[in-house]
Structure formats: C-alpha cells, structure tokens
Design a protein around this motif. Structure first.
Motif, short mmCIF file in Angstrom:
data_model
loop_
_atom_site.label_atom_id
_atom_site.label_comp_id
_atom_site.label_asym_id
_atom_site.label_seq_id
_atom_site.Cartn_x
_atom_site.Cartn_y
_atom_site.Cartn_z
N ASP A 130 -0.88 -5.17 5.56
CA ASP A 130 -0.65 -4.98 6.76
C ASP A 130 0.76 -4.36 7.20
OD1 ASP A 130 0.92 -7.00 6.12
OD2 ASP A 130 0.14 -8.56 7.20
N VAL A 131 1.08 -3.47 6.30
CA VAL A 131 2.22 -2.75 6.60
C VAL A 131 2.11 -1.33 6.57
CG1 VAL A 131 4.73 -2.05 5.55
CG2 VAL A 131 3.47 -4.17 4.86
N ARG A 132 2.16 -0.73 7.89
CA ARG A 132 2.10 0.55 8.48
C ARG A 132 3.33 1.51 7.80
NH1 ARG A 132 -1.08 2.89 13.44
NH2 ARG A 132 -2.64 1.91 12.04
N VAL A 133 3.02 2.06 6.71
CA VAL A 133 4.14 2.68 5.90
C VAL A 133 4.42 4.24 6.65
CG1 VAL A 133 4.93 3.64 3.78
CG2 VAL A 133 3.48 1.78 3.80
N LEU A 134 3.21 4.51 7.09
CA LEU A 134 3.34 5.98 7.78
C LEU A 134 2.70 5.93 9.03
CD1 LEU A 134 2.97 8.93 5.28
CD2 LEU A 134 5.17 7.95 5.99
N ASP A 135 3.19 6.26 10.10
CA ASP A 135 2.64 6.14 11.77
C ASP A 135 2.63 7.47 12.27
OD1 ASP A 135 1.83 5.02 13.78
OD2 ASP A 135 3.61 3.88 14.36
N GLY A 190 8.97 5.25 3.87
CA GLY A 190 7.71 6.05 3.65
C GLY A 190 7.90 7.30 2.99
N LYS A 191 9.04 7.45 2.48
CA LYS A 191 9.52 8.66 1.72
C LYS A 191 8.47 9.11 0.55
CE LYS A 191 13.80 8.18 0.65
NZ LYS A 191 14.27 6.80 1.17
N THR A 192 8.30 8.17 -0.39
CA THR A 192 7.50 8.12 -1.47
C THR A 192 6.35 8.65 -1.33
OG1 THR A 192 9.14 7.15 -2.80
CG2 THR A 192 7.06 7.31 -3.72
N THR A 193 5.64 7.32 -0.18
CA THR A 193 4.30 7.54 0.15
C THR A 193 4.17 9.24 0.74
OG1 THR A 193 4.43 5.44 0.74
CG2 THR A 193 2.49 6.79 1.86
N THR A 194 4.82 9.58 1.76
CA THR A 194 4.67 11.04 2.19
C THR A 194 4.63 11.99 0.76
OG1 THR A 194 6.17 10.51 4.02
CG2 THR A 194 5.62 12.70 3.81
N VAL A 195 5.46 11.84 0.08
CA VAL A 195 5.42 12.70 -1.26
C VAL A 195 4.04 12.67 -2.24
CG1 VAL A 195 6.20 13.26 -3.48
CG2 VAL A 195 7.86 12.99 -1.51
N LYS A 243 -0.64 5.83 6.91
CA LYS A 243 -1.02 4.90 5.55
C LYS A 243 -0.56 3.68 5.82
CE LYS A 243 -2.43 4.91 1.46
NZ LYS A 243 -3.82 5.42 1.11
N THR A 244 -1.29 2.98 5.45
CA THR A 244 -1.26 1.36 5.70
C THR A 244 -1.48 0.70 4.32
OG1 THR A 244 -2.17 1.42 7.95
CG2 THR A 244 -1.74 -0.65 6.96
N TYR A 245 -0.63 0.07 3.92
CA TYR A 245 -0.76 -0.69 2.76
C TYR A 245 -0.72 -2.35 3.09
CZ TYR A 245 0.30 3.31 -0.56
OH TYR A 245 0.25 4.54 -1.23
#
Lengths: 315, 251
Positions: free
Chosen positions: A16-21, A42-47, A12-14
């Motif tokens: 230009d920041v790649r939050v999850l890779d 990236g914890k919250t993004t994962t959830v 997941k990218t927000y």
C-alpha cells in the motif's frame, strides 16, 4: 532524434506504499541528469523501471526512443546499468568479470577478450585485471561495475543508468568515479544518475530533478534551482540554549538546524531588506542571536526547502 | 537459440570458476558423503545384514546421496545471484531466466560429476568392487547425471524464492536425508511397515536399485525406467516452475 528518456505519469505501488506517483521526466540526449532524493523517495524504482527491470503500474516511458515495457530488448541493447551494489563476482578476476559480461552481450571469444582489455585500460584497472575482485577497493569495484555495463561495442550504449554510484565510497574513489562519468558524458553518452549527495548532483549534472514522495518536487539546472529556491542562507548562532529553543520555534521547517553549535540556517534571497526582516522576525527582542553569517546556498538548502513543505512545484 | 546456448555456456563457465575458487564448499560436498560412507561401512555395517558385503550394498546409495547433496547447493548459488543483484546485470544484458538457470545447472552437473567420481574412488579404496559391463557403467552414469540435472534444476527453482542463504541451505539438508527412508543404507523390509509405502515409491529408491543392479551386473527389472521417469518428471516440473518463479521474482 527522440530524447534519451521520456516518461509520463509513471506510477508504482508496492503493497500500500505508492513509491512513484505520476512521475514525469524528460532527459535530452548527451546530457547528465541527476535524480536527487532522500532514501525511500523512489529513485531506485525509477531506475529499475527505466532500465526495464520492473514494469510500472501506470504511465509510459521511452528510453532511447523505445518503450520500456513493449520493446524491452531494444531498450536493453541501448542502455547500461550500474546498480547500488556492485554486481561483480568477488571470486572472479576483473578481466573474467568483464569477459563474462562481454560474452553475455553477444561478443565472440576473441572480441570479448579484446573488449575486456580495452575496458580495463579505460578505467585504470589494467594492473588489477588479473586479481580477484575481492581484493579491490570500493572505488575499483564500482569502476569495474561501470565497465561491465559498457561491454557492448563502443557507442552502442546510448543511456547509462547509475543508481547511487558513489554511496559508501571514500572521497578519493568518489572523485575517480566522477571523472569516469564525465568522460562517458564527454563521449556523448546520456547519463542518468541518482544520488542523495547534493554536491554530486551539483558537480556532475546538467539538470537535476528533486524527487520526493514519488513525484518531481522541482526540476532545473543546479543554478536555477539554487536561485529559485534558496539563493542564500542566513546562518544565525544563538546566544545560549534557551535562545536556541526560542529561535527554533520561530523558524520555518525549511531551516537547517545544528543544536551542537546552536546554529540555524534560514533560506533568504540575500537582499539587505530580507535579511533585516528575517533577523527581526527571528529575534524581536534582539537578545537571542549572538552572531550571523550569510552564505551562498548549496543544494542542501534547496533540498531542505523543497522537502520541508512537500508541495510539488516546478521551475 | 545460439544466443541462449552461448549465454548458458558462458554462465556455466562462470559458475565453474566460482565453485573452483570456493574450495571450502567443494571439500565439504565431497567429505560429507565420504565420511558417511566410512561411518556406515565401518561403524554400522557390521550389524547390518544385507546378504552381501555391506560396502557393496551401500556404495550405490552413497553415490546417490552425494549427487543429490551436491546438486542441492545450486539453490544457494542461484539465491545469492538473486540477492546480490547480479541477476539485474544479466537481465540488462538481455539474458532470460532459462539461460541463467541452465548455466547454474550445467555448472552444478560438472561439479557433481567430479565429486561423485572422487567418492567412487574412495569407495574403491575401502573395497568396493563393481562388476558392471561397459553398458552397465554407461547406463549407471547416465542415470546419475539425469538425477543430478533434475535435482539441480529443482534446487535452482527453490533458490529463486529463498531470500537468505540459510533458507537456501535447507534444500541441502533435505536432499541429505531423502536417501535414508529408501534402500540406500538398509533394506526396506527392515523398516516399520508404515514406511514401506513411501520408501518403496520415493524417487531415490528406483535410482538406487538401478545403480546397485547396474554396477554389480545384476538384473534391474524396470527400475531404471522408473528412475528415469522420476528424473524427467521432476525436471519438467522444475523447468516449468522456475520459469514462472523467475518471472515472478523479477517483475
């Protein structure tokens, strides 16, 4: 039976920041799984991806056997989510908050009222049930939030997501919440929680994944992680300021530092040979270290070891 | 469909409970139009020649102002739900954007129907004497409800994109001023000619003209239909836009 959670290559990218890779996860049913990481890992993004609130840019995830993108509704019927901020209405009472959630999940009026009463009882909120939630303590509010996630028929919730459930809680409330999580887990619910507190992961989780830079840096049981990454920690106390500075220059970035007490904590396997070697490397002139102590490592040490070198690795 | 209705009515109930307990906001939304009515009737009214008693002229406009002003607060309640993560709880309960917004709108309509009634009561006290037929009353109430629904839903759509309470509050501000360049307080003919185009054709004018006509039992021509057309158009726009914005904000 498919695993409770299975994710491969979540990205997941927000901006230009790649939050999850390319994050991979595997959580067996009935276990407590902790995703451990600092703010921004990236914890919250994962959830949010696993609970269908956000879609991944790439990768796939199945929760309770259903795809989080193509079978959203099925996933939603099998999960509950307690977010970082208690999503309860301050000017509704505890009972009204639960009633609202129960009606929204499809229960009839009488069933919703019964369910609200049951949940208040289960989370020790019966007495407070008639009060507006703005009068609740932080811990009571989190428990209510937890309860609101469980309004469906008992047993329908297979996977429970808790995003930093104890952030901002006092120690007593934290303990109460841990107890509630253990009871859920004992009842067979899979619990997926995120935390920045290593103690929390250590106490609650069967397995832990350490998240950093959008990837799993390490995964294993709390004991495995401690054994693999830092079985022990050597604390050395510098004789004076200059010594502290010299010692700091010689330690690896994985060490913990406390300038106040002039103490450095260095990971070690705890063997006499390694401790001797460490003392010699750190203080070749034998004048900088005043005292030392050897401790069994905490997850803090694991965490620091892992996030210091930033190299992905696995148990 | 019945799930959607249950969800919307549950959320409407929640919205009404929440606003009932936020008395400050309810009182403000009623006091402001009442104060404005008093100011216009007693301070300015004497100097304004409308051909009738000024209170008779101004009340329909005040009712519309009150309705629009109150409905605009929907933006705030929607925006707060988005900001505080309440909407995430609803979404994990599989509640879509439509019932979520419909709940807010239904709560807003109930709230504003009540405050508009109270403002009308205050108008009676200061000498407003409508002479509407029963049919006229029904038509006037229906039009006002349609207007409140359209403005509420439009505000809800705006609430989806405003990220702070202050920004959401700007809708209220806008709705409070929209009736000024219309026939609400003074006849349009008294305004500078460059304003006529806007004042005669903006959505609030046909609504006020119809309300005035219906409440005073005077001919209304086609203004109720124009007003209804505006409401339908704005509502369609609001529902479409809010569906799109909800998906955008919850990606």
């Amino acid at each position: 039976m498919p695993p409770a959670i299975e994710a491969t290559g979540l990205t997941k990218t927000y901006g230009d920041v790649r939050v999850l890779d390319a994050l991979d996860l595997h959580v067996p049913r009935g276990t407590v799984f902790a995703l451990l990481g600092p703010n921004g890992a990236g914890k919250t993004t994962t959830v949010r991806i696993l609970s269908t609130l956000t879609t991944p840019d790439a990768g796939h995830a199945r929760v309770a056997g259903h795809d989080v993108v193509t079978a959203r509704s099925r996933v939603r019927r099998a999960i509950s989510l307690t977010g970082q901020f208690a999503a309860v209405d301050e000017t509704q009472t505890g009972a009204e908050n639960l009633w609202t959630a129960a009606r929204l999940s499809g229960l009839s009026r009488p069933a919703a009222a019964r369910r609200a009463a049951e949940l208040l009882d289960r989370f020790g909120l019966t007495e407070a049930g008639g009060r507006l939630t703005k009068t609740y303590s932080g811990g009571m509010r989190r428990r209510l939030d937890l309860a609101a996630g469980l309004v469906r028929d008992p047993g329908a919730t297979q996977v429970m997501f808790l995003d930093e459930p104890t952030t901002g809680l006092d120690p007593r409330s934290r303990r109460e919440l841990w107890q509630a999580v253990r009871e859920l887990s004992d009842a067979g619910t899979t619990v997926f929680l995120t935390t920045q507190y290593l103690e929390e992961a250590d106490r609650l989780a069967d397995r832990i994944a350490v998240l950093g830079l959008g990837r799993t840096l390490a995964e294993g049981t709390p004991a495995e992680l401690k054994a693999r990454y830092a079985a022990h920690r050597l604390d050395v106390v510098a004789s004076d300021e200059q010594s502290y500075v010299r010692l700091t220059e010689r330690t690896s970035p994985a060490a913990t530092r406390d300038p106040e007490t002039r103490t450095l904590g260095v990971p070690t396997d705890g063997s006499a040979a390694h401790v001797r070697e460490l003392l010699d490397t750190l203080d070749p002139g034998r004048r900088d270290i005043a005292r030392f102590g050897l401790h069994t490592a905490t997850l803090d040490d694991v965490f620091l070891t892992l996030t210091a070198d930033k190299e992905p690795s696995r148990v | 469909m019945s799930d959607t209705l249950t969800a919307a009515s549950t959320l409407a109930g929640r919205g009404i409970r929440l606003s009932r307990r936020n008395l400050d906001a309810v009182i403000t939304s009623m006091m402001l139009p009442i104060m404005l009515m008093l100011v216009f009737v007693y301070f300015f009214g004497g100097a304004i020649d409308t051909g009738t008693r000024y209170v008779t002229y101004v009340v329909p406009g005040v009712l519309v102002l009150c309705a629009g002003f109150g409905a605009a607060s929907t933006a705030l309640s929607v925006s707060e739900d988005m900001r505080l993560g309440v909407v995430d709880r609803f979404r994990t309960l599989d509640i879509g954007g439509t019932p979520f917004l419909a709940g807010h709108v239904a709560a807003a309509v109930t709230r504003n129907a009540l405050s508009t009634t109270l403002v009308l009561g205050a108008a009676f006290v200061i000498g407003f004497r409508p002479s509407a037929s029963p049919g006229g009353w029904l038509a006037a109430i229906g039009l006002l409800l349609a207007y409140i629904t359209a403005v509420s839903w439009l505000s809800a759509a705006i609430g989806l994109v405003t990220r702070t309470a202050e920004a959401a509050g700007a809708v209220t501000f806008f709705m409070m001023f929209l009736p000024y360049p219309s026939s609400a307080f003074v006849p349009i003919e008294t305004m500078p000619s460059w304003l006529h185009g806007f004042a005669e054709h903006q959505p609030v004018t046909p609504l006020i003209e119809s309300m005035r006509g219906l409440l005073l039992d005077q001919p209304v021509g086609d203004s109720p239909w124009i007003a209804l057309g505006w409401c339908a158009g704005l509502l369609t726009l609001a529902v479409t836009a809010s569906g799109f914005l909800f998906r955008l904000r919850t990606r």
